[in-house]
Design a protein around this motif. Sequence first.
Motif, PDB file in Angstrom:
ATOM      1  N   TYR A  41       0.862  -1.181   0.000  1.00  0.00           N
ATOM      2  CA  TYR A  41       0.000   0.000   0.000  1.00  0.00           C
ATOM      3  C   TYR A  41       0.906   1.242   0.000  1.00  0.00           C
ATOM      4  O   TYR A  41       1.096   1.894   1.023  1.00  0.00           O
ATOM      5  N   LYS A  43       1.169   4.523  -0.454  1.00  0.00           N
ATOM      6  CA  LYS A  43       0.410   5.776  -0.535  1.00  0.00           C
ATOM      7  C   LYS A  43       0.921   6.744   0.531  1.00  0.00           C
ATOM      8  O   LYS A  43       0.225   7.084   1.492  1.00  0.00           O
ATOM      9  N   LEU A  46      -1.302  10.030   1.092  1.00  0.00           N
ATOM     10  CA  LEU A  46      -2.559   9.765   1.786  1.00  0.00           C
ATOM     11  C   LEU A  46      -2.323   9.447   3.255  1.00  0.00           C
ATOM     12  O   LEU A  46      -3.047   9.936   4.129  1.00  0.00           O
ATOM     13  N   ASP A 260      -2.902  11.825  -8.679  1.00  0.00           N
ATOM     14  CA  ASP A 260      -3.507  10.720  -9.419  1.00  0.00           C
ATOM     15  C   ASP A 260      -3.370  10.943 -10.924  1.00  0.00           C
ATOM     16  O   ASP A 260      -3.050  10.007 -11.683  1.00  0.00           O
ATOM     17  N   GLU A 265       0.834   9.081  -7.430  1.00  0.00           N
ATOM     18  CA  GLU A 265       0.166   8.283  -6.392  1.00  0.00           C
ATOM     19  C   GLU A 265      -1.324   8.203  -6.720  1.00  0.00           C
ATOM     20  O   GLU A 265      -2.041   9.186  -6.591  1.00  0.00           O
ATOM     21  N   THR A 266      -1.764   7.041  -7.136  1.00  0.00           N
ATOM     22  CA  THR A 266      -3.185   6.851  -7.428  1.00  0.00           C
ATOM     23  C   THR A 266      -3.981   6.828  -6.137  1.00  0.00           C
ATOM     24  O   THR A 266      -3.544   6.250  -5.131  1.00  0.00           O
ATOM     25  N   PHE A 267      -5.137   7.468  -6.160  1.00  0.00           N
ATOM     26  CA  PHE A 267      -5.945   7.548  -4.952  1.00  0.00           C
ATOM     27  C   PHE A 267      -6.638   6.212  -4.696  1.00  0.00           C
ATOM     28  O   PHE A 267      -7.370   5.698  -5.538  1.00  0.00           O
ATOM     29  N   GLN A 268      -6.410   5.652  -3.513  1.00  0.00           N
ATOM     30  CA  GLN A 268      -7.019   4.383  -3.126  1.00  0.00           C
ATOM     31  C   GLN A 268      -7.029   4.292  -1.605  1.00  0.00           C
ATOM     32  O   GLN A 268      -5.988   4.395  -0.958  1.00  0.00           O
TER      33      GLN A 268
END
Length: 378
Positions: A41, A43, A46, A260, A265-268
């Motif tokens: 993970y 991120k 985030l 994103d 960093e893709t939002f997830q």
Amino acid sequence: MAESDLSKHRYYGGIFALLGVVFIWVTSSFAMNSIFGELQYNKPFLVTYLNTATFSFYLIPFLFKNSKKKNEETIKILNTTETRLQFSELESRSHLSINNNTTKLSTMETIKLSFAFCILWFFANYTTNASLAYTSVGSSTILASMSGLFTLGIGAMFNVEKITLIKLISVCVSFIGVILVSYSDQKTYPTEQDPTITTNISSALIGDILALLGAVFYGCYTTMLKVRIGDEDRIDMPLFFGFVGAFNLLLLWPVFPLLDWLGIETFQLPFTSTLWFMVLLNAFIGTFLSDYLWLLAMLMTSPLVVTLGISLTIPLALFGDIVFKGFIPQPHYIIGALLVVIGFVTVNIAALKERKQEQEQQQQQIPDQNISTNYQSI
């Protein structure tokens, strides 16, 4: 209790808070390294955003307490003329006896300071957290310790830190220790990672640059707080951190779609209960509690002492690598860690001596002021 005893207890209280910060930060680094690596993970933005969001909870008790306190004070002032007159007299005396360095910051001043602090703080933590996705906890911790050099240089520019021979030697000893540990870590790094040399070099370089940027931001905001605040009694720290969290929540959410869109960093959101538990636990303990203790320690000692104290995370991180990851340190690594500890102890002794000298000077000035006042009255 004598004033000198209070000052000494205050300093030792700051050291105790600092040791708590060291332990929490190392534990948090291992947790994030596991989140970004083992749990897949990656991120960091985030995670840092959620960490900062926990600061907003400091505003909840303040809102209720502040409104209740204002109502009570208003009733007392309106109902009692004598109280109002006494308050005015005491206020006028306090303005004569209290200078700008000891007056408490108002709510608006605290909000402005939170606004100036929040971005520096966020990017210092974001770059440090992001480095854990590309390098080990030990490497990130080592480069973060270089913030001592930035803190000393920036602090000297703003007259927050005094550059003495002992401090210079302590910083140099710590820096030599950082070099030795870094050399040992880089020497063993390729044998622990994927054998593709190009990938390893680029990954390590990215992690090193991010960790170094975190050290630069740390030196900047640490010195800024010492310049603007000075003494911890001048600021309501829960209120300060509360607005830091609120400002970051309001100002940084537009960055998510930008990261994103750029593919950085893709939002997830966390996709398992284990991830949610680790992320939230790290947010409340690794950030909410530890950064409060950090600010308290910094204001009760000095930016340089806290910065070199944070260098104690190196031997603690080494211990964690040995116990949890089976890492066998080389002699360079062990010697470097010892040098960092020696630098920390030396700078603390120097800081204590400076405090004693300042107290003696203040005690000598007080009788001189009393003599001058009595002479004028005669």
